[in-house]
Structures are given as structure tokens and as C-alpha cells.
Design an enzyme around this catalytic site. Structure first.
Site, short mmCIF file in Angstrom:
data_model
loop_
_atom_site.label_atom_id
_atom_site.label_comp_id
_atom_site.label_asym_id
_atom_site.label_seq_id
_atom_site.Cartn_x
_atom_site.Cartn_y
_atom_site.Cartn_z
N SER A 1 0.92 -1.32 0.07
CA SER A 1 0.04 0.11 0.11
C SER A 1 0.91 1.28 0.06
CB SER A 1 -0.87 0.03 1.26
OG SER A 1 -1.49 1.28 1.42
N SER B 1 -5.45 13.37 -3.41
CA SER B 1 -6.34 14.57 -3.05
C SER B 1 -5.64 15.71 -2.23
CB SER B 1 -7.65 14.16 -2.21
OG SER B 1 -7.27 13.39 -1.33
N HIS C 1 -10.77 10.80 -7.19
CA HIS C 1 -10.39 12.36 -7.55
C HIS C 1 -10.15 12.56 -9.06
CE1 HIS C 1 -10.73 13.86 -3.38
NE2 HIS C 1 -10.12 12.83 -3.05
N THR D 1 -16.04 7.07 -7.42
CA THR D 1 -17.15 7.60 -6.60
C THR D 1 -17.97 8.29 -7.34
OG1 THR D 1 -17.65 9.08 -4.67
CG2 THR D 1 -15.80 9.81 -6.04
N LYS E 1 -18.17 13.16 -6.17
CA LYS E 1 -17.01 14.40 -6.54
C LYS E 1 -17.67 14.83 -7.78
CE LYS E 1 -13.65 12.92 -3.38
NZ LYS E 1 -14.40 12.06 -2.36
N THR F 1 -26.13 -3.28 3.69
CA THR F 1 -26.54 -1.83 3.59
C THR F 1 -27.56 -1.81 2.72
OG1 THR F 1 -24.07 -1.18 3.90
CG2 THR F 1 -25.28 0.56 2.79
N THR F 2 -28.47 -0.74 2.91
CA THR F 2 -29.56 -0.35 2.24
C THR F 2 -28.87 0.28 1.03
OG1 THR F 2 -30.83 0.06 4.12
CG2 THR F 2 -31.42 1.04 2.16
#
Length: 415
Positions: A144, A196, A224, A252, A255, A284-285
Site C-alpha cells: 500500500s 487528493s 479524484h 465515486t 465528486k 447496507t440499504t
């Protein structure tokens, strides 16, 4: 201790932790801001006593203003009228709709992958995907980048796998760490395209070369960069023609696409195993139809909106030029992110407060743990809609407010 004493102890303990943040200048205050359709980047700021004033936003991640775009707003409103407000449950029980299926196909196409999978946020997509994929592979080792986002770090922790942190964008160090591990073990290299806080870019092609040499899975966070780079907005990997060399591309919707949610794209097998094993997805819903419909409209629009991407880059370059001409210390970045270096948490917070209260400029302070101590900053994110006049006003106000600062020496910290 009695029950009353116990409660008093807990209250004192937690209050002391809040006081620690105040002393360090790291206590976070949420600004009450109301964005206004058609006026971006202007917004209404409300003080605690209810006073309203118009301000200019300089730190939004809605980089291209798509949260205000008519095509997005129309899609959201149409979906609410047709399908209601909520999703009705998790994807497995009652939450999957044609909106989910259509958007996942569109995202897979965006990144030239076989399949896509939606999550409630980019944080959850990283945490779930990294944690699940690595945990399922026996004896897996994760490599990482030290500047990876907290969501990636949390996914690595949840995997329970052995991990190695390589110095930021340091290919020699990455290679040396890979050399220290048995070749036969499953491996994952996790990194971002655009970082970011510093606004720099990973050497994606070289990392792919190394991954192929050592037989490692590649996991790229493009949050990003999606929407803003590449011929169709697929990110830096799209821009550099490298999407087919990456195993997992994560992004995502919150953004550049202007809404909310996260996703991964990969082979059908990788996506299906995350869908089937990741608790962060299973329990998760589901995202509601309105969000999905708006995101689908945004992704489709940005696939051909190269003019908007070009305008965005031009605006970022102009802001850097104006700030530099005023003698304001910024990091030299090749992206749309413009960090104004402060180097002290209290000064950073005070500068932010003065800009908002006196000059109607909203930019949040970025302090530890988001960035290493001593590298506190104001992170400016110009949009295609900030004018030269806006930029000159910002620069003049910063010049008035900022103290005579010493140059900030960037120090990397291992997560």
C-alpha cells in the site's frame, strides 16, 4: 463506582478528548451552507444566530458543478416522481432496481471492465472491496502506498493480511518490498491515481509493469480523477490508456459526478465475489433510484464533455498562476487540486475562519490526521465556474490574512 459516578467519569473523559482537539487547533466545525441551483460556486452561509450571507465556495469536491447541472436535476426529479424516495431495502432483499443495473453497466463501460458494483459511498467501496478480496486469498500480502486514503487503509486492516507500506510513489521501494516476499504468495498493490491532498499523480504504468512482473493484483482508486481526466472521463488510467492493465478500478459518484455513492469495476468474477462476500455491501440499504438516475445522467453527460474538462484544467492553471504572482505558497501540482501551505493547525483554522467571516470565502482547513502534522493547508478546488475576478479576490484576501509564513517542508508519514 456507582452508576452516577460512572456516567460522570465517562462524560469527563470524552469532554477531555474534545478539549485536546481544541488545544491542538484541530477541532472541526461544520459550516451551515446552502448551495443554490444556478449560482454555483456561490452559496448561502448561515451563522448560529441565523444571519445569512452569500459566500463563494473554494473547497467543494463537486469539481465540475454537476450537482447543479440541469440534466442531473431533471433525472433526479423524474425518478423521485416515478419511483419514490427510498430504495426499499438492501440489494438482495428488495433494493435492486433497473437504475442499479443500468448504472453499473455504464460504469463498467466507463472503465472498460466486464462489470461494476455500487456502494453507498467511496469509503465503503474501498473498505469492502480491498478487505474482501485480500481476505479471501490465502496468505495474501498487500502493498500500500503510504499516502493512500483512510478507506483503503481500513480495508487493508479488515482483511487481516500481512501488509507492507511503500514510500509514496517510490517504485524502487515497492520493488524491494516485493522482493522480500515469496513469489508464490498472492499479492495486491493498492494505490490512488490522484492523491487528493498533494494533488500529485501515481506512476500507474510503472506500477502495472511491476505488478505483472511479480504476479500482483492491482487496485486503483480513481475517486479524484473520474469524470475529469481521459477521453471519456474514466480518470488518469483512461487518459494514459492503461485501464485494461488494472484489475480493479474504484471510483465515486460524490465528486465530479455530483451526487453520492461509490463503486468498483473489474472482471465479472472479481465483482461477483465482492458482491457475494462483502458485509459492507450485503447488509447496507441500496442507493435510492433518484441518486442512481442522476448519477447515470451525469456519467453519460461527462463521457462526451471534453470541453468542460478542458475548461476545468484551464481554471486550475489560472488560479495557480494568480496565487504564485501574489507570492502565496502553493504546492506545485499537475492536477486540479491547489494546496495553499500553512504548516500550523491553529493558523490554518484561523485563516479559514477570517476568510469566511470577513471576506465571504469558504475553504475548510485541512489538519492532522488528514495530512501529516506540520503540513496543514487550505485545499483549493477551482471549478470551471470560478472567474478571473473570483480568483484575484481570493488571492488578495489570502495575502491580507496569511501571516508571513516560512516554507513548509513536506514530511511523509507511514499510515
Amino acid at each position: 463506582m456507582s452508576q452516577a459516578q460512572s456516567k460522570e467519569y465517562y462524560e469527563r473523559f470524552f469532554q477531555a478528548r474534545i478539549e485536546d482537539l481544541h488545544k491542538e487547533g484541530r477541532y472541526r466545525v461544520f459550516a451551515n451552507i446552502e448551495r443554490m441551483v444556478g449560482k454555483y460556486p456561490k452559496a448561502l452561509f448561515r451563522t448560529e444566530d441565523g444571519v445569512e450571507k452569500e459566500i463563494a465556495i473554494w473547497c467543494s469536491n463537486d469539481y465540475l458543478g454537476m450537482g447543479h447541472h440541469p440534466v442531473v436535476i431533471d433525472a433526479v426529479c423524474d425518478a423521485v416522481r416515478k419511483n419514490g424516495a427510498g430504495a426499499g431495502g438492501t440489494r438482495n432483499i428488495s433494493g435492486t432496481t433497473n437504475h442499479h443495473i443500468a448504472l453499473e453497466k455504464e460504469l463498467a463501460d466507463l472503465h472498460d471492465k466486464e462489470a461494476g458494483l455500487l456502494f453507498s459511498s467511496g469509503y465503503v467501496s474501498n473498505e469492502s472491496a480491498i478487505g474482501t478480496l485480500a481476505k479471501l486469498m490465502p496468505d495474501c500480502v498487500i502493498f500500500s502506498d503510504e499516502m493512500n486514503h483512510a478507506s483503503m487503509i481500513q480495508g487493508i486492516r479488515q482483511s487481516g493480511c500481512e501488509k507492507y507500506i511503500f514510500r509514496h510513489n517510490d517504485l524502487k521501494h515497492l520493488r524491494s518490498l516485493l522482493d522480500s516476499v515469496e513469489r508464490c504468495r498472492p499479492k495486491m498493490i493498492a494505490f490512488e491515481s490522484v492523491y487528493s491532498m498533494d494533488g500529485d499523480i501515481a506512476p500507474i504504468e510503472e506500477i502495472c509493469d511491476i505488478a505483472e512482473e511479480y504476479g500482483a493484483l492491482t487496485y486503483l482508486d480513481e475517486v479524484h480523477a473520474v469524470g475529469m481526466y481521459g477521453s471519456k472521463g474514466g480518470g488518469i488510467a483512461d487518459q494514459r490508456g492503461l485501464m485494461n492493465r488494472l484489475d480493479v478500478i474504484e471510483g465515486t459518484l460524490g465528486k465530479a459526478f455530483g451526487l453520492m455513492g461509490g463503486y468498483i469495476t473489474a472482471s465479472q468474477a472479481i465483482v461477483d465475489v465482492v458482491r457475494s462476500y462483502a458485509p459492507g455491501f450485503i447488509f447496507t440499504t441500496a442507493l435510492p433510484p433518484a441518486i442512481l438516475s442522476g448519477a447515470l445522467a451525469s456519467v453519460r453527460h461527462l463521457k462526451t464533455a471534453n470541453d468542460l474538462r478542458e475548461k476545468h484544467q484551464e481554471r486550475a492553471a489560472m488560479l495557480k498562476q494568480i496565487l504564485t504572482q501574489r507570492g502565496i505558497q502553493i504546492m506545485d501540482t499537475e492536477t486540479h487540486i491547489v494546496p495553499v501551505m500553512i504548516g500550523d493547525p491553529r493558523i490554518c483554522k484561523q485563516t479559514s475562519d477570517i476568510l469566511l467571516e470577513r471576506f465571504g470565502i469558504y475553504v475548510q482547513p485541512i489538519n492532522y490526521p488528514t495530512v501529516p502534522r506540520g503540513t496543514e493547508r487550505l485545499r483549493l478546488t477551482p471549478s470551471p465556474f470560478h472567474t478571473d475576478e473570483d480568483m484575484r479576490y481570493l488571492a488578495d484576501c489570502l495575502k491580507k490574512v496569511l501571516p508571513a509564513a516560512k516554507p513548509v517542508r513536506l514530511v511523509r508519514q507511514v499510515a
